[in-house]
Design a protein around this motif. Structure first.
Motif, PDB file in Angstrom:
ATOM      1  N   PRO A  95       0.815  -1.222   0.000  1.00 59.70           N
ATOM      2  CA  PRO A  95       0.000   0.000   0.000  1.00 59.70           C
ATOM      3  C   PRO A  95       0.850   1.275   0.000  1.00 59.70           C
ATOM      4  N   LEU A  96       2.075   1.183   0.522  1.00 60.76           N
ATOM      5  CA  LEU A  96       2.969   2.340   0.517  1.00 60.76           C
ATOM      6  C   LEU A  96       3.403   2.677  -0.907  1.00 60.76           C
ATOM      7  N   TYR A  97       3.646   1.663  -1.712  1.00 60.09           N
ATOM      8  CA  TYR A  97       4.013   1.880  -3.106  1.00 60.09           C
ATOM      9  C   TYR A  97       2.830   2.459  -3.886  1.00 60.09           C
ATOM     10  N   VAL A  98       1.641   2.000  -3.542  1.00 61.63           N
ATOM     11  CA  VAL A  98       0.425   2.545  -4.155  1.00 61.63           C
ATOM     12  C   VAL A  98       0.281   4.021  -3.782  1.00 61.63           C
ATOM     13  N   GLY A  99       0.640   4.343  -2.546  1.00 58.29           N
ATOM     14  CA  GLY A  99       0.599   5.741  -2.116  1.00 58.29           C
ATOM     15  C   GLY A  99       1.534   6.614  -2.923  1.00 58.29           C
ATOM     16  N   LEU A 100       2.680   6.076  -3.282  1.00 60.43           N
ATOM     17  CA  LEU A 100       3.613   6.831  -4.109  1.00 60.43           C
ATOM     18  C   LEU A 100       3.017   7.101  -5.491  1.00 60.43           C
ATOM     19  N   ILE A 101       2.317   6.111  -6.032  1.00 59.04           N
ATOM     20  CA  ILE A 101       1.644   6.303  -7.322  1.00 59.04           C
ATOM     21  C   ILE A 101       0.585   7.398  -7.211  1.00 59.04           C
ATOM     22  N   PHE A 102      -0.127   7.428  -6.101  1.00 58.70           N
ATOM     23  CA  PHE A 102      -1.140   8.463  -5.864  1.00 58.70           C
ATOM     24  C   PHE A 102      -0.498   9.852  -5.818  1.00 58.70           C
ATOM     25  N   ILE A 103       0.660   9.944  -5.156  1.00 56.51           N
ATOM     26  CA  ILE A 103       1.370  11.220  -5.070  1.00 56.51           C
ATOM     27  C   ILE A 103       1.831  11.674  -6.456  1.00 56.51           C
ATOM     28  N   VAL A 104       2.290  10.734  -7.266  1.00 57.82           N
ATOM     29  CA  VAL A 104       2.712  11.066  -8.632  1.00 57.82           C
ATOM     30  C   VAL A 104       1.545  11.655  -9.416  1.00 57.82           C
ATOM     31  N   ASN A 105       0.365  11.077  -9.235  1.00 62.44           N
ATOM     32  CA  ASN A 105      -0.807  11.596  -9.948  1.00 62.44           C
ATOM     33  C   ASN A 105      -1.163  13.006  -9.480  1.00 62.44           C
ATOM     34  N   LYS A 106      -1.049  13.266  -8.184  1.00 62.85           N
ATOM     35  CA  LYS A 106      -1.335  14.605  -7.672  1.00 62.85           C
ATOM     36  C   LYS A 106      -0.314  15.614  -8.214  1.00 62.85           C
ATOM     37  N   TYR A 107       0.922  15.169  -8.320  1.00 58.10           N
ATOM     38  CA  TYR A 107       1.953  16.047  -8.881  1.00 58.10           C
ATOM     39  C   TYR A 107       1.657  16.340 -10.352  1.00 58.10           C
ATOM     40  N   ASN A 108       1.287  15.310 -11.087  1.00 61.10           N
ATOM     41  CA  ASN A 108       1.006  15.467 -12.514  1.00 61.10           C
ATOM     42  C   ASN A 108      -0.192  16.367 -12.764  1.00 61.10           C
ATOM     43  N   THR A 109      -1.201  16.274 -11.906  1.00 58.20           N
ATOM     44  CA  THR A 109      -2.427  17.053 -12.100  1.00 58.20           C
ATOM     45  C   THR A 109      -2.425  18.366 -11.318  1.00 58.20           C
ATOM     46  N   LYS A 110      -1.228  18.725 -10.800  1.00 59.13           N
ATOM     47  CA  LYS A 110      -1.029  20.021 -10.124  1.00 59.13           C
ATOM     48  C   LYS A 110      -1.935  20.189  -8.901  1.00 59.13           C
ATOM     49  N   ASN A 111      -2.154  19.095  -8.184  1.00 59.39           N
ATOM     50  CA  ASN A 111      -2.903  19.159  -6.933  1.00 59.39           C
ATOM     51  C   ASN A 111      -1.936  19.178  -5.764  1.00 59.39           C
ATOM     52  N   PRO A 112      -2.281  19.865  -4.673  1.00 61.79           N
ATOM     53  CA  PRO A 112      -1.374  19.929  -3.516  1.00 61.79           C
ATOM     54  C   PRO A 112      -1.143  18.540  -2.906  1.00 61.79           C
ATOM     55  N   ILE A 113       0.104  18.265  -2.559  1.00 59.86           N
ATOM     56  CA  ILE A 113       0.483  16.971  -1.991  1.00 59.86           C
ATOM     57  C   ILE A 113       0.664  17.096  -0.493  1.00 59.86           C
ATOM     58  N   GLU A 114       0.138  16.117   0.241  1.00 60.26           N
ATOM     59  CA  GLU A 114       0.334  16.039   1.680  1.00 60.26           C
ATOM     60  C   GLU A 114       1.101  14.766   2.007  1.00 60.26           C
ATOM     61  N   PHE A 115       1.864  14.798   3.092  1.00 59.20           N
ATOM     62  CA  PHE A 115       2.659  13.627   3.472  1.00 59.20           C
ATOM     63  C   PHE A 115       1.772  12.406   3.700  1.00 59.20           C
ATOM     64  N   SER A 116       0.572  12.623   4.221  1.00 57.34           N
ATOM     65  CA  SER A 116      -0.346  11.517   4.500  1.00 57.34           C
ATOM     66  C   SER A 116      -0.796  10.801   3.229  1.00 57.34           C
ATOM     67  N   ASP A 117      -0.630  11.463   2.066  1.00 61.59           N
ATOM     68  CA  ASP A 117      -1.005  10.834   0.797  1.00 61.59           C
ATOM     69  C   ASP A 117      -0.203   9.554   0.545  1.00 61.59           C
ATOM     70  N   LEU A 118       0.991   9.497   1.117  1.00 57.66           N
ATOM     71  CA  LEU A 118       1.842   8.325   0.931  1.00 57.66           C
ATOM     72  C   LEU A 118       1.202   7.066   1.503  1.00 57.66           C
ATOM     73  N   PHE A 119       0.251   7.249   2.422  1.00 54.78           N
ATOM     74  CA  PHE A 119      -0.352   6.102   3.108  1.00 54.78           C
ATOM     75  C   PHE A 119      -1.799   5.854   2.673  1.00 54.78           C
ATOM     76  N   ILE A 120      -2.185   6.413   1.535  1.00 55.58           N
ATOM     77  CA  ILE A 120      -3.564   6.250   1.084  1.00 55.58           C
ATOM     78  C   ILE A 120      -3.910   4.787   0.806  1.00 55.58           C
ATOM     79  N   GLY A 121      -2.922   3.989   0.449  1.00 53.15           N
ATOM     80  CA  GLY A 121      -3.176   2.578   0.173  1.00 53.15           C
ATOM     81  C   GLY A 121      -3.649   1.796   1.384  1.00 53.15           C
ATOM     82  N   TYR A 122      -3.415   2.344   2.573  1.00 50.04           N
ATOM     83  CA  TYR A 122      -3.891   1.693   3.795  1.00 50.04           C
ATOM     84  C   TYR A 122      -5.326   2.089   4.119  1.00 50.04           C
ATOM     85  N   ARG A 123      -5.864   3.033   3.330  1.00 47.53           N
ATOM     86  CA  ARG A 123      -7.236   3.472   3.543  1.00 47.53           C
ATOM     87  C   ARG A 123      -8.126   3.182   2.336  1.00 47.53           C
ATOM     88  N   GLN A 124      -7.509   3.102   1.161  1.00 43.73           N
ATOM     89  CA  GLN A 124      -8.247   2.924  -0.090  1.00 43.73           C
ATOM     90  C   GLN A 124      -7.949   1.548  -0.679  1.00 43.73           C
TER      91      GLN A 124
END
Length: 241
Positions: free
Chosen positions: A96-125
Protein backbone atom coordinates in the motif's frame (compact mmCIF):
# COMPACT_ATOMS: atom_id res chain seq x y z
CA UNK A 1 -15.79 7.40 3.39
CA UNK A 2 -13.86 7.54 0.16
CA UNK A 3 -15.01 8.08 -3.37
CA UNK A 4 -13.92 9.39 -6.73
CA UNK A 5 -14.39 12.94 -7.91
CA UNK A 6 -14.02 13.60 -11.63
CA UNK A 7 -13.14 17.07 -12.79
CA UNK A 8 -11.06 18.91 -15.38
CA UNK A 9 -7.41 18.28 -14.64
CA UNK A 10 -4.10 19.58 -15.78
CA UNK A 11 -1.31 17.16 -16.38
CA UNK A 12 0.48 15.30 -19.12
CA UNK A 13 -0.08 11.95 -20.78
CA UNK A 14 2.73 10.12 -22.63
CA UNK A 15 2.41 8.52 -26.02
CA UNK A 16 2.09 4.76 -26.27
CA UNK A 17 5.75 3.98 -26.78
CA UNK A 18 8.60 3.04 -24.46
CA UNK A 19 10.61 6.25 -24.91
CA UNK A 20 7.66 8.52 -24.20
CA UNK A 21 6.57 6.54 -21.13
CA UNK A 22 10.08 6.50 -19.62
CA UNK A 23 10.56 10.22 -20.34
CA UNK A 24 7.23 10.97 -18.69
CA UNK A 25 8.21 8.87 -15.68
CA UNK A 26 11.48 10.82 -15.37
CA UNK A 27 9.60 14.11 -15.33
CA UNK A 28 7.21 12.83 -12.69
CA UNK A 29 9.96 11.29 -10.57
CA UNK A 30 11.89 14.56 -10.37
CA UNK A 31 8.93 16.08 -8.57
CA UNK A 32 8.25 13.27 -6.08
CA UNK A 33 11.61 11.60 -5.42
CA UNK A 34 11.72 12.82 -1.79
CA UNK A 35 8.52 10.87 -1.06
CA UNK A 36 10.04 7.89 -2.87
CA UNK A 37 13.09 8.07 -0.60
CA UNK A 38 10.85 8.11 2.48
CA UNK A 39 9.10 4.96 1.23
CA UNK A 40 12.47 3.26 0.68
CA UNK A 41 13.73 4.26 4.12
CA UNK A 42 10.62 2.70 5.69
CA UNK A 43 11.29 -0.46 3.69
CA UNK A 44 14.95 -0.55 4.76
CA UNK A 45 14.05 -0.07 8.43
CA UNK A 46 11.60 -2.96 8.13
CA UNK A 47 14.33 -5.08 6.53
CA UNK A 48 16.75 -4.31 9.39
CA UNK A 49 14.13 -5.30 11.96
CA UNK A 50 13.43 -8.55 10.11
CA UNK A 51 17.13 -9.39 9.89
CA UNK A 52 17.45 -8.81 13.63
CA UNK A 53 14.40 -10.95 14.48
CA UNK A 54 15.35 -13.81 12.16
CA UNK A 55 18.99 -13.89 13.21
CA UNK A 56 20.06 -13.96 9.57
CA UNK A 57 23.35 -12.25 8.74
CA UNK A 58 24.09 -11.69 5.05
CA UNK A 59 27.76 -10.90 5.71
CA UNK A 60 28.23 -14.21 7.52
CA UNK A 61 26.48 -16.03 4.69
CA UNK A 62 28.95 -14.60 2.17
CA UNK A 63 31.83 -15.91 4.27
CA UNK A 64 30.21 -19.33 4.55
CA UNK A 65 29.73 -19.39 0.76
CA UNK A 66 33.45 -18.78 0.27
CA UNK A 67 34.40 -21.52 2.74
CA UNK A 68 31.89 -24.11 1.51
CA UNK A 69 32.33 -23.44 -2.21
CA UNK A 70 29.96 -25.41 -4.43
CA UNK A 71 28.66 -27.36 -1.44
CA UNK A 72 26.99 -24.30 0.09
CA UNK A 73 23.19 -24.29 0.51
CA UNK A 74 21.28 -21.08 1.15
CA UNK A 75 18.63 -22.95 3.11
CA UNK A 76 21.22 -24.14 5.65
CA UNK A 77 22.29 -20.59 6.47
CA UNK A 78 21.16 -19.67 10.01
CA UNK A 79 17.84 -17.81 9.96
CA UNK A 80 17.64 -17.67 6.15
CA UNK A 81 14.30 -19.44 5.77
CA UNK A 82 12.69 -17.27 8.47
CA UNK A 83 14.23 -14.15 6.96
CA UNK A 84 12.87 -15.07 3.53
CA UNK A 85 9.38 -15.65 4.95
CA UNK A 86 9.33 -12.40 6.92
CA UNK A 87 10.73 -10.45 3.94
CA UNK A 88 7.89 -11.72 1.77
CA UNK A 89 5.39 -10.68 4.43
CA UNK A 90 7.01 -7.25 4.68
CA UNK A 91 6.76 -6.80 0.92
CA UNK A 92 3.04 -7.54 1.04
CA UNK A 93 2.39 -5.24 4.00
CA UNK A 94 4.29 -2.37 2.38
CA UNK A 95 2.55 -2.70 -1.00
CA UNK A 96 0.00 0.00 0.00
CA UNK A 97 2.97 2.34 0.52
CA UNK A 98 4.01 1.88 -3.11
CA UNK A 99 0.43 2.54 -4.15
CA UNK A 100 0.60 5.74 -2.12
CA UNK A 101 3.61 6.83 -4.11
CA UNK A 102 1.64 6.30 -7.32
CA UNK A 103 -1.14 8.46 -5.86
CA UNK A 104 1.37 11.22 -5.07
CA UNK A 105 2.71 11.07 -8.63
CA UNK A 106 -0.81 11.60 -9.95
CA UNK A 107 -1.33 14.61 -7.67
CA UNK A 108 1.95 16.05 -8.88
CA UNK A 109 1.01 15.47 -12.51
CA UNK A 110 -2.43 17.05 -12.10
CA UNK A 111 -1.03 20.02 -10.12
CA UNK A 112 -2.90 19.16 -6.93
CA UNK A 113 -1.37 19.93 -3.52
CA UNK A 114 0.48 16.97 -1.99
CA UNK A 115 0.33 16.04 1.68
CA UNK A 116 2.66 13.63 3.47
CA UNK A 117 -0.35 11.52 4.50
CA UNK A 118 -1.00 10.83 0.80
CA UNK A 119 1.84 8.33 0.93
CA UNK A 120 -0.35 6.10 3.11
CA UNK A 121 -3.56 6.25 1.08
CA UNK A 122 -3.18 2.58 0.17
CA UNK A 123 -3.89 1.69 3.79
CA UNK A 124 -7.24 3.47 3.54
CA UNK A 125 -8.25 2.92 -0.09
CA UNK A 126 -8.83 -0.65 -1.34
CA UNK A 127 -6.41 -2.00 1.28
CA UNK A 128 -7.44 -5.67 1.25
CA UNK A 129 -7.33 -5.97 -2.54
CA UNK A 130 -3.91 -4.33 -2.63
CA UNK A 131 -2.61 -6.95 -0.19
CA UNK A 132 -4.19 -9.79 -2.17
CA UNK A 133 -2.80 -8.47 -5.43
CA UNK A 134 0.64 -8.09 -3.86
CA UNK A 135 0.48 -11.73 -2.75
CA UNK A 136 -0.69 -12.99 -6.15
CA UNK A 137 1.85 -10.96 -8.13
CA UNK A 138 4.55 -11.97 -5.66
CA UNK A 139 3.81 -15.65 -6.18
CA UNK A 140 3.78 -15.22 -9.97
CA UNK A 141 7.07 -13.30 -9.90
CA UNK A 142 8.69 -15.82 -7.53
CA UNK A 143 7.75 -18.73 -9.77
CA UNK A 144 9.16 -16.87 -12.77
CA UNK A 145 12.37 -16.08 -10.88
CA UNK A 146 12.79 -19.71 -9.87
CA UNK A 147 12.84 -20.77 -13.55
CA UNK A 148 16.39 -19.69 -14.38
CA UNK A 149 15.59 -16.03 -13.47
CA UNK A 150 15.17 -14.86 -17.09
CA UNK A 151 11.40 -15.62 -17.36
CA UNK A 152 10.76 -12.97 -14.70
CA UNK A 153 11.55 -10.22 -17.21
CA UNK A 154 8.97 -11.61 -19.62
CA UNK A 155 6.25 -12.05 -16.98
CA UNK A 156 6.60 -8.77 -15.06
CA UNK A 157 5.35 -6.56 -17.95
CA UNK A 158 1.99 -8.33 -17.63
CA UNK A 159 1.74 -7.07 -14.04
CA UNK A 160 2.82 -3.49 -14.71
CA UNK A 161 -0.62 -1.82 -14.52
CA UNK A 162 -1.96 -3.74 -11.53
CA UNK A 163 -1.30 -1.25 -8.73
CA UNK A 164 -2.57 1.84 -10.62
CA UNK A 165 -5.74 -0.06 -11.55
CA UNK A 166 -6.28 -1.03 -7.91
CA UNK A 167 -5.90 2.57 -6.82
CA UNK A 168 -7.62 4.61 -9.49
CA UNK A 169 -10.37 2.14 -10.45
CA UNK A 170 -10.97 0.66 -7.01
CA UNK A 171 -10.82 -2.76 -8.67
CA UNK A 172 -10.57 -6.15 -7.00
CA UNK A 173 -7.24 -7.97 -7.03
CA UNK A 174 -8.35 -10.42 -9.71
CA UNK A 175 -9.87 -7.63 -11.84
CA UNK A 176 -6.62 -5.67 -11.66
CA UNK A 177 -4.59 -8.76 -12.53
CA UNK A 178 -6.83 -9.62 -15.47
CA UNK A 179 -7.03 -6.09 -16.86
CA UNK A 180 -3.28 -5.53 -16.57
CA UNK A 181 -2.63 -8.86 -18.29
CA UNK A 182 -5.02 -8.17 -21.17
CA UNK A 183 -3.73 -4.66 -21.90
CA UNK A 184 -0.08 -5.68 -21.70
CA UNK A 185 -0.70 -8.76 -23.84
CA UNK A 186 -2.13 -6.63 -26.64
CA UNK A 187 0.82 -4.22 -26.45
CA UNK A 188 3.50 -6.59 -25.24
CA UNK A 189 6.47 -5.14 -27.11
CA UNK A 190 5.92 -1.70 -25.56
CA UNK A 191 5.34 -3.12 -22.09
CA UNK A 192 8.40 -5.36 -22.30
CA UNK A 193 10.65 -2.49 -23.39
CA UNK A 194 9.20 -0.15 -20.77
CA UNK A 195 9.61 -2.73 -18.00
CA UNK A 196 13.19 -3.59 -18.92
CA UNK A 197 14.28 0.06 -19.06
CA UNK A 198 12.37 0.85 -15.86
CA UNK A 199 13.99 -2.04 -13.97
CA UNK A 200 17.46 -1.16 -15.25
CA UNK A 201 17.06 2.41 -14.02
CA UNK A 202 15.63 1.20 -10.71
CA UNK A 203 18.65 -1.01 -10.00
CA UNK A 204 21.15 1.55 -11.30
CA UNK A 205 21.78 2.71 -7.73
CA UNK A 206 23.87 -0.41 -7.16
CA UNK A 207 26.83 1.32 -8.82
CA UNK A 208 26.86 3.81 -5.93
CA UNK A 209 27.82 1.13 -3.41
CA UNK A 210 24.18 0.16 -3.08
CA UNK A 211 23.22 3.39 -1.30
CA UNK A 212 21.93 4.84 -4.56
CA UNK A 213 19.18 2.20 -4.59
CA UNK A 214 17.34 4.33 -2.04
CA UNK A 215 16.97 6.94 -4.77
CA UNK A 216 16.53 4.80 -7.87
CA UNK A 217 14.58 1.72 -6.72
CA UNK A 218 11.12 3.38 -6.52
CA UNK A 219 11.39 4.56 -10.15
CA UNK A 220 9.59 1.44 -11.41
CA UNK A 221 6.48 2.51 -9.47
CA UNK A 222 6.43 5.81 -11.36
CA UNK A 223 6.83 3.89 -14.62
CA UNK A 224 3.66 2.00 -13.68
CA UNK A 225 1.80 5.31 -13.38
CA UNK A 226 3.12 6.66 -16.68
CA UNK A 227 2.21 3.42 -18.46
CA UNK A 228 -1.29 3.64 -16.99
CA UNK A 229 -1.66 7.20 -18.27
CA UNK A 230 -0.46 6.17 -21.72
CA UNK A 231 -2.94 3.33 -22.14
CA UNK A 232 -5.87 4.31 -19.91
CA UNK A 233 -5.62 8.09 -19.72
CA UNK A 234 -5.22 10.44 -16.77
CA UNK A 235 -6.81 8.87 -13.69
CA UNK A 236 -9.72 10.34 -11.85
CA UNK A 237 -8.57 12.14 -8.72
CA UNK A 238 -9.41 10.32 -5.50
CA UNK A 239 -11.17 12.55 -3.03
CA UNK A 240 -12.00 11.77 0.61
CA UNK A 241 -15.26 13.06 1.97
Amino acid sequence: MSGFDEFDQQGSVPNRDTGSIISHAFEMYKGVFLYAIVAMIIYIIGGIVIQSVSGFNSASMVEEMRDAGSGFSYWNAPGFSLYLTLSGLLGILLAPLYVGLIFIVNKYNTKNPIEFSDLFIGYRQNFVNILIYSLLSGVISSVALSICFLPFFFVYPLLLLGYPILLFENASATEALGKSFNIAKENYGIFLGTTLVGILISVAGVVLCGIGLIITAPFIMVVMYSAYCAFLGKPRQIMFK
